[in-house]
Design a protein around this motif. Sequence first.
Motif, PDB file in Angstrom:
ATOM      1  N   GLU A   1     -11.589   0.615  -0.865  1.00 51.02           N
ATOM      2  CA  GLU A   1     -12.215   1.927  -1.028  1.00 51.02           C
ATOM      3  C   GLU A   1     -11.172   3.049  -0.978  1.00 51.02           C
ATOM      4  O   GLU A   1     -11.259   4.023  -1.732  1.00 51.02           O
ATOM      5  CB  GLU A   1     -13.284   2.151   0.052  1.00 51.02           C
ATOM      6  N   VAL A   2     -10.187   2.900  -0.098  1.00 54.30           N
ATOM      7  CA  VAL A   2      -9.130   3.907   0.000  1.00 54.30           C
ATOM      8  C   VAL A   2      -8.381   4.020  -1.340  1.00 54.30           C
ATOM      9  O   VAL A   2      -8.097   5.117  -1.820  1.00 54.30           O
ATOM     10  CB  VAL A   2      -8.171   3.569   1.155  1.00 54.30           C
TER      11      VAL A   2
ATOM     12  N   VAL B   1       1.341   4.275  -2.736  1.00 52.05           N
ATOM     13  CA  VAL B   1       1.045   5.685  -2.470  1.00 52.05           C
ATOM     14  C   VAL B   1       2.176   6.574  -2.992  1.00 52.05           C
ATOM     15  O   VAL B   1       1.926   7.655  -3.535  1.00 52.05           O
ATOM     16  CB  VAL B   1       0.795   5.917  -0.965  1.00 52.05           C
TER      17      VAL B   1
ATOM     18  N   ASN C   1      -6.186  -6.304   3.694  1.00 51.33           N
ATOM     19  CA  ASN C   1      -7.123  -5.390   4.342  1.00 51.33           C
ATOM     20  C   ASN C   1      -8.184  -4.914   3.357  1.00 51.33           C
ATOM     21  O   ASN C   1      -7.930  -4.044   2.515  1.00 51.33           O
ATOM     22  CB  ASN C   1      -6.312  -4.202   4.892  1.00 51.33           C
ATOM     23  N   ILE C   2      -9.380  -5.447   3.464  1.00 52.35           N
ATOM     24  CA  ILE C   2     -10.452  -5.144   2.506  1.00 52.35           C
ATOM     25  C   ILE C   2     -10.827  -3.655   2.535  1.00 52.35           C
ATOM     26  O   ILE C   2     -11.279  -3.102   1.524  1.00 52.35           O
ATOM     27  CB  ILE C   2     -11.676  -6.050   2.764  1.00 52.35           C
ATOM     28  N   GLY C   3     -10.601  -3.009   3.676  1.00 57.51           N
ATOM     29  CA  GLY C   3     -10.887  -1.567   3.776  1.00 57.51           C
ATOM     30  C   GLY C   3     -10.035  -0.731   2.838  1.00 57.51           C
ATOM     31  O   GLY C   3     -10.407   0.390   2.490  1.00 57.51           O
ATOM     32  N   LEU C   4      -8.895  -1.273   2.429  1.00 55.88           N
ATOM     33  CA  LEU C   4      -8.024  -0.516   1.511  1.00 55.88           C
ATOM     34  C   LEU C   4      -8.591  -0.449   0.096  1.00 55.88           C
ATOM     35  O   LEU C   4      -8.155   0.383  -0.706  1.00 55.88           O
ATOM     36  CB  LEU C   4      -6.612  -1.112   1.499  1.00 55.88           C
TER      37      LEU C   4
ATOM     38  N   PHE D   1       0.815  -1.222   0.000  1.00 59.69           N
ATOM     39  CA  PHE D   1       0.000   0.000   0.000  1.00 59.69           C
ATOM     40  C   PHE D   1       0.843   1.264   0.000  1.00 59.69           C
ATOM     41  O   PHE D   1       0.680   2.143  -0.846  1.00 59.69           O
ATOM     42  CB  PHE D   1      -0.966   0.011   1.195  1.00 59.69           C
ATOM     43  N   GLN D   2       1.762   1.347   0.944  1.00 56.56           N
ATOM     44  CA  GLN D   2       2.474   2.613   1.064  1.00 56.56           C
ATOM     45  C   GLN D   2       3.444   2.844  -0.095  1.00 56.56           C
ATOM     46  O   GLN D   2       3.658   3.986  -0.510  1.00 56.56           O
ATOM     47  CB  GLN D   2       3.183   2.733   2.420  1.00 56.56           C
TER      48      GLN D   2
ATOM     49  N   GLU E   1      -3.019  -5.310   0.376  1.00 52.46           N
ATOM     50  CA  GLU E   1      -2.435  -6.182   1.398  1.00 52.46           C
ATOM     51  C   GLU E   1      -3.491  -7.205   1.852  1.00 52.46           C
ATOM     52  O   GLU E   1      -4.102  -7.856   0.986  1.00 52.46           O
ATOM     53  CB  GLU E   1      -1.871  -5.316   2.544  1.00 52.46           C
TER      54      GLU E   1
ATOM     55  N   GLU F   1     -16.689  -5.906  -2.720  1.00 55.37           N
ATOM     56  CA  GLU F   1     -16.312  -4.545  -2.316  1.00 55.37           C
ATOM     57  C   GLU F   1     -15.883  -3.715  -3.530  1.00 55.37           C
ATOM     58  O   GLU F   1     -16.227  -2.525  -3.631  1.00 55.37           O
ATOM     59  CB  GLU F   1     -15.185  -4.615  -1.274  1.00 55.37           C
TER      60      GLU F   1
END
Lengths: 328, 328
Positions: B101-102, B46, B96-99, B42-43, B94, B143
């Motif tokens: 939407e991010v 970014v 993390n399913i929340g990522l 993720f990072q 990663e 998602e």
Amino acid sequence: MAHPSLFIDALQYNNWSEEIFKQINQGGLSAVHVTICYHEDFQEMVQNVIDWNRRFEDYSNLIFLGRTAADVRKAQKEGRTAIFFGYQNCSPIEDNIGLVEVCHQLGARFMQLTYNNQSLLGTGCYEENDPGITRMGKQVIKEMNRVGLVVDMSHSSEKSTLEAIEISERPIAITHANPTFWHPALRNKSNEVLKALGESNSMLGFSVYPHHLKDGSDCTLESFCNMIADTAEIMGMNNIGIGTDLCQNQPDSVVEWMRNGTWTNDRDFGEGSASFAGFPDQPEWFRDNRDFVNISNGLKSIGFSENDVELVMGKNWLNFFDASFESL
Amino acid sequence: MAHPSLFIDALQYNNWSEEIFKQINQGGLSAVHVTICYHEDFQEMVQNVIDWNRRFEDYSNLIFLGRTAADVRKAQKEGRTAIFFGYQNCSPIEDNIGLVEVCHQLGARFMQLTYNNQSLLGTGCYEENDPGITRMGKQVIKEMNRVGLVVDMSHSSEKSTLEAIEISERPIAITHANPTFWHPALRNKSNEVLKALGESNSMLGFSVYPHHLKDGSDCTLESFCNMIADTAEIMGMNNIGIGTDLCQNQPDSVVEWMRNGTWTNDRDFGEGSASFAGFPDQPEWFRDNRDFVNISNGLKSIGFSENDVELVMGKNWLNFFDASFESL
């Protein structure tokens, strides 16, 4: 159902729940600036965004993510609340100026350059020495100006604050603090800072957090409202609003974490003390969001005109949002 | 000056520079889906967003970040190019399913569930065994459907691809591949997959990467265009477009990194071989973005109607963007 008045709160950090979102709704808040970060690094902050994204999905009848001033008007019309993200520290951008724009993309609209301590950008209000805005701080302020992320100096020291006002090409904010002429806490602000805020069209949000209040939890509504009137004498009527610093339903472990993060082995008590370490009790006239109307009525009682009450309770912040959140 | 035709490329991974952005502009591309991640977490991803944000600032006369289909129309009108972000792997989310939407908030519009290997979500096209979409994969597809992030199965294996088409409630895409009936590479797609794509209103983008072409770098434009006509017989005329997989000006170290990332101690040659490990030469009729018009002319030459040429060169992708990028 549309909110009858435009109420905006420029700072809350509650233990969020459906109950509190309902209270925000009942209290008629069209916008709340919520803290989503105290000490978190970038990826830890992202997890907080994820948690908020889930809340926006679960409570879409009550709240949604606010990105622009237009979202406040939309919220008022629909009787919902636009939630604006802010950080009380610059920790999420780590040492990477490119993260400023990324944080804005993820919804951040306020960022404090410091939280009590020295940061990479400036000096916190509890440091002994205040060398002012750092080299990186100057670069970051410029970048925040560009993308539309508001410089918030609530927890910063005097010189750094005055320099930030001077360096920033857009108005800045102190989202939650009170004047030292009324209550001389380290977190409150000098007349010199108040004047500089007013002259730069920057904003001060009046805090209802007891450590910022004269007589703490026993502060009267009348005293609070008279303080607002006295501040308006210094700053003018267009640069003041509310920033309650409400920390509803938080356990005392949270205020301990706010103060200590991971930066100290000794225990820091911040505005509290060893014998009074926890959250103080709220004044009886401001228990939660449903009491917002009490402040509005208190201002009327001491002689504020209808128009000036509207400015302080929300319109000044809305004008500030209009000027602040869009990229240049 | 507005672009005369609507050209969209559904995959490029160039060594980006002002020169290439000018070529995109000269080539008349209104939208390009660019890969911003192969193996990054993720990072790290970014940081790639940050690099692109800088390009958008530096070359705003040529490019801007595309978020919706409306941005393609805007780009065509203004003679600029909307850049749509995509990942060739699910590494940025990663575990993390929340990522999901991010990532969408940060601009991502396509994500491959796998890149050649087994991932947490599904199986890559180079694995021996293909158990299909995983438990997490099912949740992540749901998602992705919700937030408007397209499921891309370009580098996935047969069973996982068919299952993804079945599970996804929105059309999916294979942004860059060709049919195996024409050139039986592991990265190309079976008639069964082509049929399933067409029946689900999903899209196939035809690749010009030599390892996906019959006769490799010596493939003729006529052969390529006849292959498109033959695929249209199977999939229909509304579900095919271009996805060149152009990797312009990249050193061979980049293709080695694409293949090996940080997952192997042995050296993997992917579609290449020990004796032919680098990037293959582009066919002479597609050197860079300025040659997009050659494909358009090639399709006309083998008898495509004006209308069908427009569909393949851009309109089908635009319709797909219209249906795919907004949150449900």
